[in-house]
Write a protein that holds these residues in place. Structure first.
Motif, mmCIF file in Angstrom:
data_model
loop_
_atom_site.group_PDB
_atom_site.id
_atom_site.type_symbol
_atom_site.label_atom_id
_atom_site.label_comp_id
_atom_site.label_asym_id
_atom_site.label_seq_id
_atom_site.Cartn_x
_atom_site.Cartn_y
_atom_site.Cartn_z
ATOM 1 N N LYS A 65 0.831 -1.207 0.000
ATOM 2 C CA LYS A 65 0.000 0.000 0.000
ATOM 3 C C LYS A 65 0.867 1.259 0.000
ATOM 4 O O LYS A 65 0.534 2.248 -0.649
ATOM 5 N N ARG A 84 -6.801 0.910 -0.584
ATOM 6 C CA ARG A 84 -7.324 -0.416 -0.271
ATOM 7 C C ARG A 84 -6.938 -1.332 -1.419
ATOM 8 O O ARG A 84 -7.023 -0.944 -2.575
ATOM 9 N N SER A 86 -7.057 -5.411 -3.221
ATOM 10 C CA SER A 86 -7.692 -6.724 -3.252
ATOM 11 C C SER A 86 -7.038 -7.537 -4.360
ATOM 12 O O SER A 86 -6.514 -6.992 -5.325
#
Length: 125
Positions: A65, A84, A86
């Motif tokens: 990140k 965020r 994923s």
């Protein structure tokens, strides 16, 4: 006296910790253009981009990140509020009796700070 093996002596003297530190350096020195591969432009990401200040990118699988935040701030010139991530798992595809799997890939939802403008190349998309 027993003979010293190189693997055992490196474990005794912290050799594995040194290898871990060196691999961390390699990941930290990833190029900015290697971190962000492309923007993800779908109906869902377009609605997210219009609703709030979030932009979605396909990123390198090993990117953290912090790496993503630094790359977006340097490449786009916008301040980042949060990131965020994923992992999208690859689909299984078949052709007749043969089966294969697409590669897994990572995407990042990057939220820009209040007052920051979304880059022009993503506005019309």
């Amino acid at each position: 006296m027993s003979p010293q093996f190189p693997a055992a002596s490196s474990r005794l003297h912290g050799g594995s910790a040194r290898l871990e530190a060196e691999s961390w350096k390699l990941e930290a020195e990833m190029k900015l253009t290697d971190v962000i591969k492309r923007p993800v432009i779908t109906e869902k990401t377009t609605l997210i981009r219009e609703g709030n200040r979030t932009v979605v990118f396909e990123v390198a699988a090993g990117a953290t990140k912090i790496d993503i935040k630094r790359a977006v701030e340097k490449l786009l010139g916008s301040k980042v509020e949060g990131v965020r991530t994923s992992i999208a798992h690859g689909k299984f595809k078949r052709q007749g009796r043969f089966i294969g799997q697409r590669s897994d890939w990572k995407k990042a939802y990057v939220k820009l700070r209040e007052g920051e403008k979304i880059p022009e190349f993503l506005e019309g998309a």
